[in-house]
Design a protein around this motif. Sequence first.
Motif, mmCIF file in Angstrom:
data_model
loop_
_atom_site.group_PDB
_atom_site.id
_atom_site.type_symbol
_atom_site.label_atom_id
_atom_site.label_comp_id
_atom_site.label_asym_id
_atom_site.label_seq_id
_atom_site.Cartn_x
_atom_site.Cartn_y
_atom_site.Cartn_z
ATOM 1 N N ASN A 4 60.596 75.401 51.166
ATOM 2 C CA ASN A 4 61.461 76.371 50.488
ATOM 3 C C ASN A 4 62.356 75.686 49.470
ATOM 4 O OD1 ASN A 4 60.362 78.399 52.049
ATOM 5 N ND2 ASN A 4 62.057 78.457 53.496
ATOM 6 N N LEU A 5 62.859 74.529 49.840
ATOM 7 C CA LEU A 5 63.710 73.761 48.937
ATOM 8 C C LEU A 5 62.927 73.318 47.700
ATOM 9 C CD1 LEU A 5 66.501 72.588 48.489
ATOM 10 C CD2 LEU A 5 65.856 70.671 49.947
ATOM 11 N N ALA A 6 61.708 72.865 47.892
ATOM 12 C CA ALA A 6 60.863 72.471 46.760
ATOM 13 C C ALA A 6 60.582 73.665 45.846
ATOM 14 C CB ALA A 6 59.558 71.851 47.258
ATOM 15 N N ASN A 7 60.340 74.829 46.435
ATOM 16 C CA ASN A 7 60.105 76.030 45.620
ATOM 17 C C ASN A 7 61.344 76.406 44.814
ATOM 18 O OD1 ASN A 7 57.455 76.308 46.489
ATOM 19 N ND2 ASN A 7 58.015 77.632 48.202
ATOM 20 N N LEU A 8 62.513 76.299 45.431
ATOM 21 C CA LEU A 8 63.752 76.594 44.716
ATOM 22 C C LEU A 8 63.984 75.567 43.601
ATOM 23 C CD1 LEU A 8 66.321 78.225 44.327
ATOM 24 C CD2 LEU A 8 67.361 76.894 46.202
ATOM 25 N N HIS A 9 63.708 74.311 43.887
ATOM 26 C CA HIS A 9 63.862 73.275 42.854
ATOM 27 C C HIS A 9 62.969 73.578 41.656
ATOM 28 C CE1 HIS A 9 63.720 69.337 40.875
ATOM 29 N NE2 HIS A 9 64.877 69.095 41.477
ATOM 30 N N LYS A 10 61.760 74.043 41.927
ATOM 31 C CA LYS A 10 60.821 74.378 40.844
ATOM 32 C C LYS A 10 61.366 75.508 39.972
ATOM 33 C CE LYS A 10 55.998 75.457 39.944
ATOM 34 N NZ LYS A 10 54.663 75.636 40.521
ATOM 35 N N LEU A 11 62.029 76.478 40.586
ATOM 36 C CA LEU A 11 62.636 77.562 39.809
ATOM 37 C C LEU A 11 63.806 77.049 38.959
ATOM 38 C CD1 LEU A 11 62.670 80.375 42.510
ATOM 39 C CD2 LEU A 11 61.267 80.306 40.434
ATOM 40 N N CYS A 12 64.551 76.111 39.518
ATOM 41 C CA CYS A 12 65.718 75.564 38.804
ATOM 42 C C CYS A 12 65.317 74.574 37.724
ATOM 43 C CB CYS A 12 66.658 74.876 39.798
ATOM 44 S SG CYS A 12 67.401 75.979 41.009
ATOM 45 N N PHE A 13 64.292 73.791 37.996
ATOM 46 C CA PHE A 13 63.854 72.721 37.090
ATOM 47 C C PHE A 13 62.338 72.785 36.894
ATOM 48 C CE2 PHE A 13 67.540 71.189 39.532
ATOM 49 C CZ PHE A 13 68.452 71.014 38.501
ATOM 50 N N PRO A 14 61.857 73.784 36.176
ATOM 51 C CA PRO A 14 60.400 73.982 36.073
ATOM 52 C C PRO A 14 59.659 72.834 35.394
ATOM 53 C CG PRO A 14 61.577 75.489 34.612
ATOM 54 C CD PRO A 14 62.606 74.807 35.456
ATOM 55 N N ASN A 15 60.331 72.055 34.567
ATOM 56 C CA ASN A 15 59.647 70.962 33.869
ATOM 57 C C ASN A 15 59.497 69.705 34.715
ATOM 58 O OD1 ASN A 15 59.404 72.528 31.557
ATOM 59 N ND2 ASN A 15 61.379 71.857 30.765
ATOM 60 N N LYS A 16 60.313 69.564 35.765
ATOM 61 C CA LYS A 16 60.256 68.368 36.619
ATOM 62 C C LYS A 16 60.511 68.745 38.075
ATOM 63 C CE LYS A 16 60.801 64.817 33.401
ATOM 64 N NZ LYS A 16 60.136 63.607 33.404
ATOM 65 N N PRO A 17 59.659 69.586 38.661
ATOM 66 C CA PRO A 17 59.912 69.999 40.044
ATOM 67 C C PRO A 17 59.687 68.870 41.043
ATOM 68 C CG PRO A 17 57.788 70.820 39.307
ATOM 69 C CD PRO A 17 58.443 70.173 38.110
ATOM 70 N N TRP A 18 60.480 68.888 42.099
ATOM 71 C CA TRP A 18 60.321 67.942 43.198
ATOM 72 C C TRP A 18 59.541 68.616 44.316
ATOM 73 C CZ3 TRP A 18 65.886 65.571 43.962
ATOM 74 C CH2 TRP A 18 66.232 64.849 42.818
ATOM 75 N N SER A 19 58.805 67.821 45.045
ATOM 76 C CA SER A 19 58.013 68.321 46.166
ATOM 77 C C SER A 19 58.821 68.241 47.465
ATOM 78 C CB SER A 19 56.739 67.494 46.310
ATOM 79 O OG SER A 19 57.081 66.186 46.750
ATOM 80 N N ALA A 20 58.286 68.863 48.497
ATOM 81 C CA ALA A 20 58.897 68.752 49.822
ATOM 82 C C ALA A 20 58.945 67.292 50.253
ATOM 83 C CB ALA A 20 58.115 69.595 50.824
ATOM 84 N N ASP A 21 57.906 66.527 49.917
ATOM 85 C CA ASP A 21 57.894 65.103 50.253
ATOM 86 C C ASP A 21 59.002 64.339 49.534
ATOM 87 O OD1 ASP A 21 55.740 65.395 51.973
ATOM 88 O OD2 ASP A 21 54.255 64.769 50.479
ATOM 89 N N ASP A 22 59.302 64.738 48.294
ATOM 90 C CA ASP A 22 60.406 64.095 47.568
ATOM 91 C C ASP A 22 61.721 64.292 48.316
ATOM 92 O OD1 ASP A 22 58.764 63.224 45.428
ATOM 93 O OD2 ASP A 22 59.047 65.129 44.367
ATOM 94 N N PHE A 23 61.956 65.515 48.781
ATOM 95 C CA PHE A 23 63.180 65.794 49.530
ATOM 96 C C PHE A 23 63.183 65.067 50.871
ATOM 97 C CE2 PHE A 23 63.482 69.314 46.511
ATOM 98 C CZ PHE A 23 64.820 69.228 46.162
ATOM 99 N N ALA A 24 62.039 64.991 51.522
ATOM 100 C CA ALA A 24 61.948 64.255 52.788
ATOM 101 C C ALA A 24 62.280 62.785 52.580
ATOM 102 C CB ALA A 24 60.550 64.419 53.396
#
Length: 128
Positions: A4-24
């Motif tokens: 969910n966090l990765a999906n929200l990040h993608k909405l906030c930063f569509p040009n450089k989204p982070w994955s769930a693994d990035d947050f982990a």
Amino acid sequence: MLNNLANLHKLCFPNKPWSADDFADLKKFGCDVMASEHGFVVWRVVADEAEIITIGVHPDARRGGIADAMLTLVESDVKKRGGKKIFLEVAENNVPARALYEHNGYVQVGVRPKYYDGTDAILMEKIL
């Protein structure tokens, strides 16, 4: 939660989204994460300093005080842990984010030339 966090990040930063693994990975290496359905902030405290790694608010929820509230909570956490200042980097051309930080007492202390794909990064800090 991290998806969910990765999906929200993608909405906030569509040009450089982070994955769930990035947050982990950030959590694994000592970063704190606070998130809701409308916003998130990632920070870390080392000794008596803290760094805000990223902060984002869903585009439909911006200008509603979410980022201000998250900054206040991070600052409170940092103080409780003995932090004396918080720093961050923001793209020079990210006028809304710079205004947010200035509104919350952060001041420019330096520049990293061409840090963000050719755009300067403005270094800001707040003494707590």
